[in-house]
Scaffold this motif. Structure first.
Motif, PDB file in Angstrom:
ATOM      1  N   THR A 219      -3.584   1.764   5.690  1.00  0.00           N
ATOM      2  CA  THR A 219      -3.999   0.911   4.580  1.00  0.00           C
ATOM      3  C   THR A 219      -4.745   1.761   3.554  1.00  0.00           C
ATOM      4  N   GLY A 220      -4.557   1.437   2.303  1.00  0.00           N
ATOM      5  CA  GLY A 220      -5.244   2.158   1.239  1.00  0.00           C
ATOM      6  C   GLY A 220      -6.751   2.096   1.410  1.00  0.00           C
ATOM      7  N   THR A 221      -7.250   0.991   1.953  1.00  0.00           N
ATOM      8  CA  THR A 221      -8.690   0.837   2.174  1.00  0.00           C
ATOM      9  C   THR A 221      -9.194   1.895   3.154  1.00  0.00           C
TER      10      THR A 221
ATOM     11  N   GLY B 298      -5.062   6.033  -7.186  1.00  0.00           N
ATOM     12  CA  GLY B 298      -4.073   6.406  -8.194  1.00  0.00           C
ATOM     13  C   GLY B 298      -2.655   6.056  -7.772  1.00  0.00           C
ATOM     14  N   LEU B 299      -2.509   4.984  -7.018  1.00  0.00           N
ATOM     15  CA  LEU B 299      -1.188   4.557  -6.541  1.00  0.00           C
ATOM     16  C   LEU B 299      -0.865   3.180  -7.113  1.00  0.00           C
ATOM     17  N   GLN B 300       0.290   2.642  -6.728  1.00  0.00           N
ATOM     18  CA  GLN B 300       0.657   1.284  -7.121  1.00  0.00           C
ATOM     19  C   GLN B 300       0.337   0.322  -5.980  1.00  0.00           C
ATOM     20  N   SER B 301      -0.077  -0.891  -6.327  1.00  0.00           N
ATOM     21  CA  SER B 301      -0.249  -1.910  -5.286  1.00  0.00           C
ATOM     22  C   SER B 301       1.091  -2.183  -4.625  1.00  0.00           C
ATOM     23  N   THR B 302       1.055  -2.417  -3.314  1.00  0.00           N
ATOM     24  CA  THR B 302       2.286  -2.794  -2.616  1.00  0.00           C
ATOM     25  C   THR B 302       2.334  -4.301  -2.387  1.00  0.00           C
ATOM     26  N   GLY B 303       1.453  -5.036  -3.087  1.00  0.00           N
ATOM     27  CA  GLY B 303       1.434  -6.498  -2.906  1.00  0.00           C
ATOM     28  C   GLY B 303       0.913  -6.883  -1.533  1.00  0.00           C
ATOM     29  N   SER B 304      -0.039  -6.075  -1.011  1.00  0.00           N
ATOM     30  CA  SER B 304      -0.520  -6.269   0.359  1.00  0.00           C
ATOM     31  C   SER B 304      -1.941  -6.817   0.430  1.00  0.00           C
ATOM     32  N   ALA B 305      -2.457  -7.319  -0.714  1.00  0.00           N
ATOM     33  CA  ALA B 305      -3.829  -7.840  -0.700  1.00  0.00           C
ATOM     34  C   ALA B 305      -3.921  -9.049   0.211  1.00  0.00           C
ATOM     35  N   ASP B 306      -4.974  -9.058   1.033  1.00  0.00           N
ATOM     36  CA  ASP B 306      -5.181 -10.148   1.978  1.00  0.00           C
ATOM     37  C   ASP B 306      -6.682 -10.406   2.014  1.00  0.00           C
ATOM     38  N   GLY B 307      -7.137 -11.449   1.338  1.00  0.00           N
ATOM     39  CA  GLY B 307      -8.575 -11.644   1.192  1.00  0.00           C
ATOM     40  C   GLY B 307      -9.126 -10.444   0.447  1.00  0.00           C
ATOM     41  N   GLY B 308     -10.223  -9.882   0.907  1.00  0.00           N
ATOM     42  CA  GLY B 308     -10.765  -8.694   0.259  1.00  0.00           C
ATOM     43  C   GLY B 308     -10.100  -7.405   0.727  1.00  0.00           C
ATOM     44  N   GLY B 309      -9.217  -7.488   1.731  1.00  0.00           N
ATOM     45  CA  GLY B 309      -8.662  -6.280   2.332  1.00  0.00           C
ATOM     46  C   GLY B 309      -7.163  -6.167   2.150  1.00  0.00           C
ATOM     47  N   VAL B 310      -6.533  -5.503   3.114  1.00  0.00           N
ATOM     48  CA  VAL B 310      -5.098  -5.271   3.084  1.00  0.00           C
ATOM     49  C   VAL B 310      -4.512  -5.850   4.370  1.00  0.00           C
ATOM     50  N   GLY B 311      -3.423  -6.601   4.250  1.00  0.00           N
ATOM     51  CA  GLY B 311      -2.811  -7.199   5.435  1.00  0.00           C
ATOM     52  C   GLY B 311      -1.328  -6.891   5.515  1.00  0.00           C
TER      53      GLY B 311
ATOM     54  N   LYS C  47      11.996   8.227   8.334  1.00  0.00           N
ATOM     55  CA  LYS C  47      12.414   9.344   9.198  1.00  0.00           C
ATOM     56  C   LYS C  47      11.290  10.356   9.381  1.00  0.00           C
ATOM     57  N   GLY C  48      10.112   9.845   9.618  1.00  0.00           N
ATOM     58  CA  GLY C  48       8.983  10.720   9.922  1.00  0.00           C
ATOM     59  C   GLY C  48       8.118  11.079   8.734  1.00  0.00           C
ATOM     60  N   GLU C  49       8.598  10.833   7.508  1.00  0.00           N
ATOM     61  CA  GLU C  49       7.811  11.186   6.319  1.00  0.00           C
ATOM     62  C   GLU C  49       7.001   9.982   5.844  1.00  0.00           C
ATOM     63  N   LEU C  50       5.697  10.191   5.644  1.00  0.00           N
ATOM     64  CA  LEU C  50       4.828   9.101   5.168  1.00  0.00           C
ATOM     65  C   LEU C  50       5.115   8.870   3.684  1.00  0.00           C
ATOM     66  N   ARG C  51       5.771   7.739   3.381  1.00  0.00           N
ATOM     67  CA  ARG C  51       6.219   7.484   2.017  1.00  0.00           C
ATOM     68  C   ARG C  51       5.248   6.638   1.208  1.00  0.00           C
ATOM     69  N   SER C  52       4.512   5.761   1.888  1.00  0.00           N
ATOM     70  CA  SER C  52       3.642   4.875   1.122  1.00  0.00           C
ATOM     71  C   SER C  52       2.490   4.374   1.985  1.00  0.00           C
ATOM     72  N   TYR C  53       1.298   4.351   1.395  1.00  0.00           N
ATOM     73  CA  TYR C  53       0.209   3.587   2.004  1.00  0.00           C
ATOM     74  C   TYR C  53       0.382   2.138   1.576  1.00  0.00           C
TER      75      TYR C  53
ATOM     76  N   TYR D 288      -4.600  -4.168  -4.952  1.00  0.00           N
ATOM     77  CA  TYR D 288      -4.737  -3.607  -6.296  1.00  0.00           C
ATOM     78  C   TYR D 288      -5.925  -2.642  -6.371  1.00  0.00           C
ATOM     79  N   TYR D 289      -7.024  -3.017  -5.701  1.00  0.00           N
ATOM     80  CA  TYR D 289      -8.235  -2.203  -5.757  1.00  0.00           C
ATOM     81  C   TYR D 289      -8.017  -0.824  -5.125  1.00  0.00           C
ATOM     82  N   ALA D 290      -7.507  -0.820  -3.892  1.00  0.00           N
ATOM     83  CA  ALA D 290      -7.299   0.460  -3.189  1.00  0.00           C
ATOM     84  C   ALA D 290      -6.300   1.322  -3.960  1.00  0.00           C
ATOM     85  N   ALA D 291      -5.261   0.661  -4.516  1.00  0.00           N
ATOM     86  CA  ALA D 291      -4.246   1.404  -5.268  1.00  0.00           C
ATOM     87  C   ALA D 291      -4.890   2.092  -6.470  1.00  0.00           C
ATOM     88  N   ARG D 292      -5.758   1.365  -7.194  1.00  0.00           N
ATOM     89  CA  ARG D 292      -6.413   1.972  -8.352  1.00  0.00           C
ATOM     90  C   ARG D 292      -7.289   3.148  -7.935  1.00  0.00           C
ATOM     91  N   LYS D 293      -8.011   2.970  -6.834  1.00  0.00           N
ATOM     92  CA  LYS D 293      -8.894   4.050  -6.372  1.00  0.00           C
ATOM     93  C   LYS D 293      -8.095   5.297  -6.018  1.00  0.00           C
TER      94      LYS D 293
END
Lengths: 484, 452
Positions: B261-263, B334-347, B317-323, B327-332
């Motif tokens: 998770t970006g957090t 420098g990435l894009q949000s993956t639409g994973s916001a869940d309450g204050g965290g990531v779900g 295939k073994g390569e880490l492609r995305s956290y 929106y908050y973690a993504a901004r911190k």
């Protein structure tokens, strides 16, 4: 333990202020709850306010405030329980909730109306609070968080990240039942915790420390300072940087006092909760009066310890709690009871251990503050008695199943070599079966202490605050889940 | 007991929009309000008798306000307007006491939306279910299980269903709303005599009633899972291959989720920090988080930032492609949000390990193992995301010469998630989306099993 002083928490406000229901309303609703032939009905009302502060990345990142208001109604007939809850406290909705819960009885016999309610709220409180935290200005609470945070951050340059959280709540409850009981309690709760992350040569570890309980602001000056919380978290994180992998296999174990009470909570406490005995799922169900552990093992659960996290004036069914002897010199002597199990076990004595997470859950038997009584050995003699073994310094939690198999997770340990602590070792889970391990407790220290006042116990999806305690202990042999 | 009418209280959306407007009037630069209206049914049956029956509805509201780049939250189960207004006012006032955070702020209004109806999250059959039917299902499941003579006690069977309506309104103009249902049926059992008990359970959880496993299937699996553990042995400490059953792969993936998770990344609370674009596992490891699978338990149209949900390849295939980021973690980061916001965290949405083209039937994985442990249950927590270290109590079946020899208990397994991802030797074909986090059978080349 400090001497009890009269609580300076405000006396609970009249229930009408929180819940808008008069004793006459409550009695009428209880009558309705019994209208399908229920034998017992109860209304549990809750109003909770909650404050939270989070500091990370060197800033007070967010604060939160929460309000929880609602009531749960339960109806018992025989071994059947009907339960409904609502957070709409209009009399109409409360009556509907009562009828939903009542349907479980499915009887026809109309019961006599419940007796008038008599208020049995205790005047004295076990929550020794001089300056209530819920009433303190947010700025002061923010200051506590900052102190913990800054102490961890400043402790050593290898501390690369810190998080500190504060939470406090004030819970007003009011319980009314068809036996004519009306009782209120106002429970404060505070928790301040710090997590520190250390880094060296690309390797990272984390340390945790915290404190709180049913205490006032003065706790953070007199008992445990925010600075100490931050420093301890940092210290643990740094120690773990130097820690080796834990060993693997069976070996003698020495448990540090305090934290290690988790062992007793898992190995004994859960399996003496009366519901597991009543259903005969617990390995202890047929062990009452029988020996299950060594003579050195005496275990209590005491919800009356002043200001402890697991303490309360009345349990969540309105029963005044008492210190309950679970195991005496290795022999099973008692169970943690709630009303339902007591009724179904031939009116076994109530111990005041019926607890619930909140109004949307019904009460079940739970632990409060569980501990193993002190023995007579000097802690240093216990350590000296082990040539090669594993010393459990701090624990992060545990789990048990009804067969008596239990685990607990060590966050920091040490090797014991030649009767002395040598290298620090990191995370490992220990596993055993309670009836074997209790027999292998062969040295008990005189240094009873309690663990951090931050613990939470989960059972059947319900979380309640608890505390555990124990003196230095030796277990002759137990499996350590390290690496080989 | 009669069927509940499927009518819903109106005005959730009005309430959310009213509070957003009120927050703005109180001086918030930005505000977001979520309102949830839920209905719960739960019946526990034990030894043929109803033990507990719950029926309840409840509503709650959550608020986030931002003023001068400072954030405050509030939530309440008391939906009295006076209480809610006070909480909003307090939040705006309290925000001042925080520190400015350059990354604080609501996500901008998204140009695209996911059609909630196409996700098939709501089953109209569930509100129409009669209480009697639900009770009978639980009773039937337990009855079938208890017919087996090897079963000596029951934890009871449960039928549960939920109907939830969620509304989210934000000052950026976003208003979203959807309804979802869940239902579940399961049973827990014991076998063996008092001092030598074993236990296990099985349950099925779905959004649609028709997709639930039958009482027969659930009872059969629960019995089989329980009795196979009878008469366990403790084994000597050794390093061996460990085969994770799908139920066990789920927690392993849950642990991986917590580490990507970006957090966790910006907090440096994960050993996978700084590994984006790098190999973190072998070619057998492909992990996806997909919010758009119709009817799946973890699917949803928008996240709690009001951003549309999507499918994200996390590890390819073994390569880490995305956290996975809000929106908050993504901004911190420098990435894009993956639409994973869940309450204050990531779900997680539907977070799963793909079987892949080389997947093997689980029985072939066992047959190809000379000596090892088939992991069937664990006890205790023992997961450290900072280091990736794992140490848990374990129950399993011992494998010798490609066949199951005997059950094993009172041992622990230990290892490190980073090494496990590199040492996955085989992935099974048996991926079944039984929960929001799921995976097939997985064989890990070596872990320490500590016993006697």
């Amino acid at each position: 333990m400090r001497k009890p002083v009269k609580s300076t928490l405000q006396a609970p406000l009249p229930y009408v202020d929180h819940f808008g229901l008069s004793p006459a309303d409550l009695r009428a609703v209880l009558g309705l709850a019994l209208s399908s032939g229920g034998e017992f009905a109860e209304i549990f009302m809750e109003h909770r306010t909650y404050d939270f502060i989070n500091m990370e990345e060197d800033i007070i990142k967010e604060t939160a405030e929460a309000v929880s208001l609602g009531l749960g109604i339960r109806v018992i007939r025989g071994d059947r329980t009907g339960f409904g809850y609502t957070n709409d406290l209009s009399l109409d909705k409360v009556r509907k909730t009562a009828l939903t819960a009542a349907a479980i009885a499915r009887g026809t016999a109309p019961q006599a109306p419940p007796p008038p309610l008599r208020d049995r709220t205790r005047a004295a409180s076990r929550y020794l609070v001089r300056r209530p935290v819920h009433a303190a200005p947010l700025r002061e609470k923010i200051k506590l968080v900052r102190e913990a945070y800054d102490a961890a951050k400043a402790h050593d340059p290898r501390i690369v990240k810190v998080k500190a959280h504060h939470s406090d709540s004030l819970l007003h409850i009011c319980i009314a039942n068809s036996e004519g009981l009306l009782v209120r309690d106002t429970r404060p709760m505070v928790k301040l915790v710090c997590v520190a992350i250390s880094e060296k040569d690309g390797k990272r570890e984390s340390g945790y420390w915290g404190g709180g309980g049913r205490v006032g602001m003065e706790y953070f000056r007199d008992v445990l300072t925010p600075r100490a919380i931050g420093e301890e978290a940092a210290r643990e994180a740094l120690l773990l940087l130097e820690a080796a992998d834990a060993p693997a296999g069976e070996m003698p174990i020495v448990l540090a006092p305090g934290h290690s009470g988790v062992l007793i909570h898992e190995a004994v406490g859960h399996l003496l909760e009366a519901d597991f005995t009543r259903k005969k799922t617990s390995i202890f169900w047929n062990k009452m009066g029988k020996r299950v552990g060594s003579e050195l093992v005496t275990i209590y659960d005491d919800p009356t310890l002043p200001s402890f996290r697991g303490s309360y004036n009345v349990d969540d069914e309105g029963t005044p709690p008492r210190r309950t002897l679970l195991i005496e010199k290795g022999v099973v002597r008692g169970l943690l009871q709630d009303k339902l199990s007591s009724r179904l076990m031939g009116n076994a004595p109530l111990t005041g251990h019926g607890r619930r997470q909140d109004y949307s859950h019904w009460p079940v038997p739970r632990m409060a503050n569980t501990y193993i009584g002190p023995g007579s050995d000097a802690p240093e003699d216990i350590l000296r008695s082990v040539d090669r073994g594993f010393y459990v310094a701090s624990l992060s939690g545990g789990q048990v199943e009804d067969s008596g198999k239990f685990t607990f997770s060590v966050s920091l340990g040490y090797l014991i070599e030649g009767g002395r602590l040598t290298a620090p070792v990191k995370q490992a889970t220990l596993i055993g079966t309670n009836i074997d391990i209790l027999k292998r407790i062969d040295r008990v220290g005189g240094d009873l202490a309690f663990g951090l006042q931050t613990g939470t116990c989960s059972k059947e999806g319900q979380d309640v605050p608890v505390t555990d305690g124990c003196p230095t202990l030796r277990i002759a042999k137990m499996t350590v889940g390290g690496r080989s | 007991m009669k069927t509940r009418p499927a009518s819903r209280p109106p005005a959730l959306r009005d309430l959310a929009e009213t509070l957003v407007a009120y927050a703005r009037r109180c001086g918030a630069d930005e505000a977001e309000v979520s309102v949830i209206d839920g209905y719960e049914f739960n019946v526990d049956v034990r030894k043929g008798r109803i033990e507990t029956l719950i029926e309840a509805g409840s509503r709650s509201a959550g608020v986030r306000v931002i003023k001068d780049k400072k954030t405050a939250y509030a939530s309440s189960s008391d939906l009295d307007m006076a209480t809610l207004r006070r909480l909003v006012r307090n939040a705006v006032r309290r925000a001042e006491l925080g520190n400015p955070d350059e990354f604080a702020g609501l996500a901008p209004l998204a140009t695209e939306r996911v059609d909630a109806a196409a996700l098939d999250l709501y089953d109209p059959a569930i509100p129409r279910l009669d209480s009697r039917t639900k009770i009978a299902l639980a009773r039937e499941t337990e009855r079938i299980a208890l017919r087996d003579r090897r079963i000596t006690n029951s934890y009871g069977a449960t039928f549960a269903s939920n109907e939830i309506r969620s509304v989210l309104a934000m000052t950026n103009g976003f208003v979203g709303e959807y309804e979802q249902t869940y239902c579940g049926l399961g049973v827990g059992l014991q076998a063996g005599d008092t001092d030598n008990r074993v236990e296990d359970s099985w349950s099925s959880s779905k959004r649609h009633f028709k997709d639930l496993e039958t009482p027969e299937a659930i009872a059969r699996k629960a019995v089989e899972r329980t009795v196979r553990q009878l008469k366990p042995r403790k084994i000597p400490t050794q390093n061996v291959p460990v085969i994770f059953e799908p139920t066990q792969t789920s927690w392993l993936l849950g642990f991986l989720f917590g580490c990507i998770t970006g957090t966790a990344v910006y907090q440096k609370a994960t050993f996978l920090e700084g590994k984006l674009g790098q190999r973190i596992g072998n070619e057998r490891v492909t992990v996806v988080d997909d919010a758009l699978m119709p009817g799946a338990l973890g699917s949803h149209p928008f996240d709690s930032d009001g951003l549309p949900c999507r499918r994200t390849v996390v590890v390819n295939k073994g390569e880490l492609r995305s956290y996975l980021c809000n929106y908050y973690a993504a901004r911190k980061l420098g990435l894009q949000s993956t639409g994973s916001a869940d309450g204050g965290g990531v779900g997680p949405a539907n977070f799963y390990l793909e079987p892949g083209p080389a997947a093997l039937a689980p029985r072939d994985i066992i047959a190809g193992t000379k000596k090892g442990l088939l992991l069937i249950r664990t006890l205790g927590h023992g997961l450290n995301s900072v280091t990736g270290d794992i140490s848990r109590g374990a129950f399993g079946l011992w494998i010798e010469d490609g066949a199951i020899a005997y059950p094993v208990s009172e041992v622990t397994i230990s290892g490190n998630l980073g090494r496990i991802l590199e040492e996955i030797e085989a992935v099974g074909t048996d991926l079944d989306f039984h929960g929001p986090i799921s995976g097939p059978t997985v064989k890990v080349a070596e872990m320490t099993v500590a016993g006697s």
